[in-house]
Enzyme design. Structure first.
Site, short mmCIF file in Angstrom:
data_model
loop_
_atom_site.label_atom_id
_atom_site.label_comp_id
_atom_site.label_asym_id
_atom_site.label_seq_id
_atom_site.Cartn_x
_atom_site.Cartn_y
_atom_site.Cartn_z
N LYS A 33 0.82 -1.21 0.00
CA LYS A 33 0.00 0.00 0.00
C LYS A 33 0.86 1.27 0.00
CE LYS A 33 -2.73 2.02 3.69
NZ LYS A 33 -3.44 1.78 4.93
N THR A 40 5.58 -2.09 8.73
CA THR A 40 5.78 -1.36 9.99
C THR A 40 7.22 -1.52 10.49
OG1 THR A 40 3.48 -1.71 10.60
CG2 THR A 40 4.99 -1.21 12.40
N THR A 143 -0.91 -8.42 6.00
CA THR A 143 -1.18 -6.98 6.09
C THR A 143 -0.89 -6.38 7.47
OG1 THR A 143 -3.48 -7.66 6.38
CG2 THR A 143 -2.86 -6.82 4.21
N GLY A 271 -1.12 -1.57 22.83
CA GLY A 271 -1.27 -2.75 22.00
C GLY A 271 -1.55 -2.39 20.55
N ALA A 320 8.24 -9.56 14.37
CA ALA A 320 8.71 -9.66 12.98
C ALA A 320 9.27 -11.05 12.69
CB ALA A 320 9.79 -8.59 12.74
N HIS A 444 35.93 -16.45 27.89
CA HIS A 444 36.11 -15.52 29.02
C HIS A 444 37.01 -14.38 28.57
CE1 HIS A 444 36.66 -14.01 33.06
NE2 HIS A 444 37.96 -13.96 32.81
N1 NAD Z 1 10.77 -5.44 20.53
C1 NAD Z 1 9.68 -5.99 20.04
O1 NAD Z 1 9.61 -7.18 19.82
C2 NAD Z 1 8.47 -5.16 19.80
C3 NAD Z 1 8.58 -3.79 19.70
C4 NAD Z 1 7.44 -3.06 19.50
C5 NAD Z 1 6.21 -3.69 19.40
N2 NAD Z 1 6.14 -5.02 19.49
C6 NAD Z 1 4.84 -5.68 19.47
O2 NAD Z 1 3.83 -4.79 19.07
C7 NAD Z 1 2.67 -4.99 19.84
C8 NAD Z 1 2.21 -3.70 20.43
O3 NAD Z 1 3.12 -3.21 21.41
P1 NAD Z 1 2.56 -2.44 22.67
O4 NAD Z 1 3.71 -2.11 23.55
O5 NAD Z 1 1.64 -1.37 22.23
O6 NAD Z 1 1.63 -3.56 23.34
P2 NAD Z 1 1.86 -4.50 24.61
O7 NAD Z 1 0.77 -5.46 24.59
O8 NAD Z 1 3.26 -4.97 24.72
O9 NAD Z 1 1.66 -3.49 25.84
C9 NAD Z 1 0.49 -2.76 26.02
C10 NAD Z 1 0.37 -2.45 27.49
O10 NAD Z 1 -0.67 -1.51 27.65
C11 NAD Z 1 -1.38 -1.83 28.84
N3 NAD Z 1 -2.70 -1.21 28.72
C12 NAD Z 1 -3.70 -1.55 27.88
N4 NAD Z 1 -4.75 -0.73 28.05
C13 NAD Z 1 -4.39 0.18 28.99
C14 NAD Z 1 -5.05 1.31 29.61
N5 NAD Z 1 -6.28 1.67 29.26
N6 NAD Z 1 -4.38 1.99 30.57
C15 NAD Z 1 -3.13 1.62 30.93
N7 NAD Z 1 -2.47 0.58 30.39
C16 NAD Z 1 -3.09 -0.13 29.43
C17 NAD Z 1 -1.38 -3.35 28.86
O11 NAD Z 1 -1.58 -3.84 30.17
C18 NAD Z 1 0.01 -3.67 28.33
O12 NAD Z 1 0.97 -3.81 29.36
C19 NAD Z 1 2.99 -6.03 20.90
O13 NAD Z 1 2.43 -7.25 20.53
C20 NAD Z 1 4.48 -6.10 20.89
O14 NAD Z 1 4.95 -7.40 21.19
C21 NAD Z 1 7.24 -5.78 19.70
#
Ligand code: NAD
Length: 466
Positions: A33, A40, A143, A271, A320, A444
């Site tokens: 797209k 991402t 997607t 999330g 990823a 080491h």
């Molecule tokens: N290094 C990596 O592998 C990496 C990096 C970035 C993103 N990601 C992936 O992308 C996705 C999104 O990441 P993310 O950090 O947004 O999601 P996440 O699920 O890791 O964290 C979201 C957090 O928000 C909290 N939350 C939800 N609603 C809330 C509210 N109303 N008030 C307060 N807290 C709330 C949840 O309890 C959770 O701890 C995840 O699945 C993550 O694994 C991975």
């Protein structure tokens, strides 16, 4: 034009899968797209965030640890526009690399929004409004996902932002309020904390990175607290309001009181959701589940047998490297091979500094499943290598089966944990016991000795350097 495979989406899962299809002799098209390939991860996720994480770590070290190393600097400043420009350059180089790989593998690259016309036909609507239609014997939906939000926290992309805007800020926030202390919150919150912002984390759960082993969240909090961050755990955000120059966040405390936090930016990292907008799944008869994710079976096939799906748009971890494995898996399945993905052994990494990395069961999971286990831990501060570099925060924790000694889970927080977790994945793929690793020579002085020492601790409580 008829293809053997049409891949919709060019993120890590899409482009890896397309290359594997081409390697296996399938005539392949990839639809994207956006003008650049990579999805991402390459454009607004993994790669740019790592570029900023690294830059902010250099700055932090220059400001806070260089003097102890005997390096004096005067007039140290953050040049955020330059930091962002370097990040953009890294993204450009990386996405151009994917264009090269598509050409090299003779994959047709088509830019525009792909949507199903029928189970074998995809219409691509291009940026100039023109349309192209192609057909595929097999179609793969890759997607991805988009940041999630709630009506109470409307994203305006100016002061109330997602990870995408956090990667392009032109000033260091004075006070950044981070909603959600999961992976994105921890990573980007720590970037701006290191660059001098006051950061407040508001998290629904009772710890940072709550889905990982609890020990990791506790340790990470200790390290991020040293950057001056505040934490509001078990707090619920009820309203987020952009008042012009400020953002006011209303929060319910665990005691049922209401408080407000005022900052200049608010990062919403609560999330991500599966992204299927515009795909017109109905035209192909493809089913989605109640969370909007494309439903797949164990072969990553949707309910329409020649249509597959992978990565963030289906169930499982949004990673990823998980999507990459699935891309390869689908390509090999299409040509009749019998590939395998060991989902339990897909590592998870949080790229804070120190990094957090894990594979296998958490302690909470083994307890819940009633698996008899033992634990071995080893702190980095007991390693000569860590003291030499001043990276002494963190530990390695190994969970092994109490009777068989098989390694069940490895959880690390420490310098270079993201790279070190690979050793644990290999060990667990070969079903090593903690003693197996204990008996392998580890160079080491290296950080990897912490894994061996934690395995020694788990084997018979016989870590050497502790
Ligand atoms: N290094 C990596 O592998 C990496 C990096 C970035 C993103 N990601 C992936 O992308 C996705 C999104 O990441 P993310 O950090 O947004 O999601 P996440 O699920 O890791 O964290 C979201 C957090 O928000 C909290 N939350 C939800 N609603 C809330 C509210 N109303 N008030 C307060 N807290 C709330 C949840 O309890 C959770 O701890 C995840 O699945 C993550 O694994 C991975």
């Amino acid at each position: 034009m008829e293809y053997d495979v049409i891949m919709i989406g060019s993120g890590p899962g899409g482009y890896t899968g397309a290359i594997r299809c081409a390697q296996l002799g399938l005539k392949t098209a990839i639809i994207e797209k956006y003008p650049s390939l990579g999805g991402t991860c390459l454009n607004v996720g993994c790669i740019p965030s790592k570029a900023l994480l690294d830059s902010s770590e250099h700055y932090y070290n220059a400001a806070h640890t260089f003097a102890e190393h005997g390096i004096k600097l005067e007039d140290l400043k953050v040049d955020l526009p330059q930091m962002i420009a370097r990040k953009t350059n890294v993204v450009d180089q990386t996405t151009k690399g994917i264009v090269f790989l598509m050409k090299k593998n003779k994959i047709d690259e088509i830019h525009g929004v792909g949507s199903f016309v029928d189970p074998h036909t995809i219409k691509i609507t291009k940026a100039d409004g023109s349309e192209q239609t192609i057909t595929g014997k097999n179609i793969i939906i890759a997607t991805g996902s988009k940041p999630m939000s709630f009506p109470s926290m409307p994203i305006d992309k100016k002061r109330v932002i997602t990870s995408t805007e956090a990667l392009t800020l032109q000033e260091v926030p004075k006070h950044l309020i981070v909603i959600g202390a999961g992976v994105i919150g921890a990573e980007l919150g720590s970037v701006y904390a290191r660059l001098g912002a006051k950061v407040s984390f508001v998290e629904f759960a009772d710890s940072m990175i709550p889905t990982m082993d609890k020990t990791m969240g506790k340790e990470l909090q200790k390290v991020i607290k040293k950057l001056g961050a505040d934490f509001y755990f078990s707090h619920k955000v009820t309203k987020v309001e952009n008042t012009g120059d400020e953002v006011v966040v209303s929060v319910d405390t665990p005691k049922g009181e209401q408080i407000t936090l005022t900052g200049d930016y608010c990062l919403v990292s609560v999330g991500r959701r599966a992204y299927t907008d515009g795909l017109n799944l109905e035209a192909a008869g493809v089913k989605a589940d109640n969370r909007g994710r494309v439903e797949v079976d164990d072969y990553l096939r949707t309910n329409v047998p020649h249509i597959y799906a992978l990565g963030d748009v289906i169930r499982g971890a949004m990673l990823a490297h998980k999507a990459e494995e699935e891309g390869t898996f689908i390509a090999e399945t299409i040509v009749g091979q019998k590939p395998h993905i060991h989902y339990r052994l897909i590592p998870g990494v949080v790229y804070t500094w120190p990094e957090v990395a894990a594979v296998g069961y958490t302690e909470e999971e083994v307890k819940q499943e009633g698996i008899p286990y033992k634990v071995g831990s080893f702190p980095f501060k007991a390693l000569g290598r860590a003291r030499a570099s001043m990276d002494v925060d963190g530990l390695v924790k190994v969970l092994a089966h109490k009777e068989t000694d098989e390694i069940l889970g490895v959880h690390m927080i420490g310098a270079r944990a993201a790279d070190m977790i690979a050793e644990a994945v290999v060990a667990m793929e070969f079903r090593a016991s903690a003693e197996d690793v204990s008996r392998m020579s580890h160079a080491h002085p290296t950080y990897t000795e912490a894994f061996k020492e934690a395995c020694l601790a788990a084997t018979d409580n016989r870590a050497i350097n502790m």
